[in-house]
Design a protein around this motif. Structure first.
Motif, PDB file in Angstrom:
ATOM      1  N   UNK A  82      18.134  45.512  47.403  1.00 29.97           N
ATOM      2  CA  UNK A  82      17.700  46.413  46.339  1.00 29.97           C
ATOM      3  C   UNK A  82      18.598  47.638  46.206  1.00 29.97           C
ATOM      4  N   UNK A  83      19.789  47.561  46.707  1.00 26.29           N
ATOM      5  CA  UNK A  83      20.739  48.669  46.611  1.00 26.29           C
ATOM      6  C   UNK A  83      20.974  49.018  45.148  1.00 26.29           C
ATOM      7  N   UNK A  84      20.864  50.311  44.827  1.00 22.94           N
ATOM      8  CA  UNK A  84      21.060  50.766  43.457  1.00 22.94           C
ATOM      9  C   UNK A  84      19.825  50.684  42.587  1.00 22.94           C
ATOM     10  N   UNK A  85      18.725  50.141  43.099  1.00 25.10           N
ATOM     11  CA  UNK A  85      17.480  50.027  42.330  1.00 25.10           C
ATOM     12  C   UNK A  85      16.603  51.243  42.595  1.00 25.10           C
ATOM     13  N   UNK A  86      15.814  51.601  41.598  1.00 25.63           N
ATOM     14  CA  UNK A  86      14.838  52.677  41.714  1.00 25.63           C
ATOM     15  C   UNK A  86      13.467  52.066  41.510  1.00 25.63           C
ATOM     16  N   UNK A  87      12.554  52.338  42.444  1.00 18.60           N
ATOM     17  CA  UNK A  87      11.260  51.666  42.429  1.00 18.60           C
ATOM     18  C   UNK A  87      10.134  52.681  42.570  1.00 18.60           C
ATOM     19  N   UNK A  88       9.094  52.518  41.744  1.00 22.27           N
ATOM     20  CA  UNK A  88       7.890  53.330  41.820  1.00 22.27           C
ATOM     21  C   UNK A  88       6.846  52.555  42.618  1.00 22.27           C
ATOM     22  N   UNK A  89       6.306  53.193  43.659  1.00 21.92           N
ATOM     23  CA  UNK A  89       5.242  52.577  44.463  1.00 21.92           C
ATOM     24  C   UNK A  89       4.026  53.493  44.377  1.00 21.92           C
ATOM     25  N   UNK A  90       2.927  52.964  43.860  1.00 25.86           N
ATOM     26  CA  UNK A  90       1.686  53.735  43.805  1.00 25.86           C
ATOM     27  C   UNK A  90       0.842  53.398  45.027  1.00 25.86           C
ATOM     28  N   UNK A  91      -0.009  54.326  45.414  1.00 20.52           N
ATOM     29  CA  UNK A  91      -0.821  54.122  46.607  1.00 20.52           C
ATOM     30  C   UNK A  91       0.039  54.039  47.853  1.00 20.52           C
ATOM     31  N   UNK A  92       1.108  54.819  47.870  1.00 18.05           N
ATOM     32  CA  UNK A  92       2.145  54.676  48.888  1.00 18.05           C
ATOM     33  C   UNK A  92       1.828  55.335  50.232  1.00 18.05           C
ATOM     34  N   UNK A  93       0.723  56.036  50.346  1.00 18.65           N
ATOM     35  CA  UNK A  93       0.447  56.767  51.584  1.00 18.65           C
ATOM     36  C   UNK A  93      -0.102  55.895  52.705  1.00 18.65           C
ATOM     37  N   UNK A  94      -0.620  54.706  52.376  1.00 22.36           N
ATOM     38  CA  UNK A  94      -1.205  53.872  53.430  1.00 22.36           C
ATOM     39  C   UNK A  94      -1.254  52.414  53.003  1.00 22.36           C
ATOM     40  N   UNK A  95      -1.566  51.573  53.956  1.00 19.02           N
ATOM     41  CA  UNK A  95      -1.801  50.159  53.688  1.00 19.02           C
ATOM     42  C   UNK A  95      -0.621  49.431  53.071  1.00 19.02           C
ATOM     43  N   UNK A 128      13.225  55.564  45.946  1.00 14.99           N
ATOM     44  CA  UNK A 128      11.797  55.440  45.676  1.00 14.99           C
ATOM     45  C   UNK A 128      11.181  56.649  45.007  1.00 14.99           C
ATOM     46  N   UNK A 129      10.217  56.383  44.141  1.00 16.95           N
ATOM     47  CA  UNK A 129       9.255  57.370  43.672  1.00 16.95           C
ATOM     48  C   UNK A 129       7.931  56.923  44.272  1.00 16.95           C
ATOM     49  N   UNK A 130       7.359  57.749  45.127  1.00 15.74           N
ATOM     50  CA  UNK A 130       6.106  57.407  45.799  1.00 15.74           C
ATOM     51  C   UNK A 130       4.988  58.225  45.182  1.00 15.74           C
ATOM     52  N   UNK A 131       3.898  57.558  44.803  1.00 18.91           N
ATOM     53  CA  UNK A 131       2.817  58.225  44.091  1.00 18.91           C
ATOM     54  C   UNK A 131       1.480  57.958  44.765  1.00 18.91           C
ATOM     55  N   UNK A 132       0.678  59.017  44.858  1.00 14.28           N
ATOM     56  CA  UNK A 132      -0.700  58.903  45.359  1.00 14.28           C
ATOM     57  C   UNK A 132      -1.602  59.850  44.578  1.00 14.28           C
ATOM     58  N   UNK A 133      -2.890  59.600  44.648  1.00 16.98           N
ATOM     59  CA  UNK A 133      -3.878  60.465  44.009  1.00 16.98           C
ATOM     60  C   UNK A 133      -3.942  61.801  44.742  1.00 16.98           C
ATOM     61  N   UNK A 134      -3.989  61.744  46.045  1.00 16.48           N
ATOM     62  CA  UNK A 134      -3.993  62.942  46.882  1.00 16.48           C
ATOM     63  C   UNK A 134      -3.592  62.537  48.277  1.00 16.48           C
ATOM     64  N   UNK A 135      -3.087  63.459  49.036  1.00 19.48           N
ATOM     65  CA  UNK A 135      -2.850  63.079  50.414  1.00 19.48           C
ATOM     66  C   UNK A 135      -1.672  63.720  51.086  1.00 19.48           C
ATOM     67  N   UNK A 136      -1.935  64.112  52.318  1.00 15.30           N
ATOM     68  CA  UNK A 136      -0.900  64.675  53.165  1.00 15.30           C
ATOM     69  C   UNK A 136      -0.071  63.577  53.814  1.00 15.30           C
ATOM     70  N   UNK A 137      -0.629  62.382  53.900  1.00 15.11           N
ATOM     71  CA  UNK A 137       0.053  61.269  54.567  1.00 15.11           C
ATOM     72  C   UNK A 137       1.298  60.821  53.799  1.00 15.11           C
TER      73      UNK A 137
END
Length: 83
Positions: free
Chosen positions: A3-16, A32-41
């Motif tokens: 995945x070199x050169x790719x940009x990926x959005x991951x939702x719910x990225x803090x766990x599981x 990566x763009x990592x997205x969560x509703x809330x969270x310190x993790x």
């Protein structure tokens, strides 16, 4: 790296599954763009992903709010380009 050169959005990225997905994509060369509703993790996951050399953007917010979604995608584009 697959995945070199790719940009990926991951939702719910803090766990599981979201966390595992983010780390795997980072280890395969993606930024990566990592997205969560809330969270310190989320920052823990971002730190782990950055150790692979990935550029990582973290976003916290409600994905059911249209203004938040628009703002998030603008930020992602400004920081990473197209996903």
């Amino acid at each position: 790296m697959r995945f070199s050169g790719k940009k990926i959005l991951v939702t719910g990225a803090a766990s599981g599954i979201g966390r595992a997905t983010a780390i795997r994509f980072a280890s395969e060369g993606a930024d990566l763009a990592l997205r969560v509703l809330e969270g310190d993790a989320l920052e823990t996951v971002a730190t782990e992903a950055r150790k692979t050399g990935a550029k990582v953007l973290t976003i916290v917010g409600n994905c059911t709010d249209e203004a938040t979604i628009v703002s998030s995608f603008k930020t992602i584009y400004d920081e990473l380009g197209f996903i």
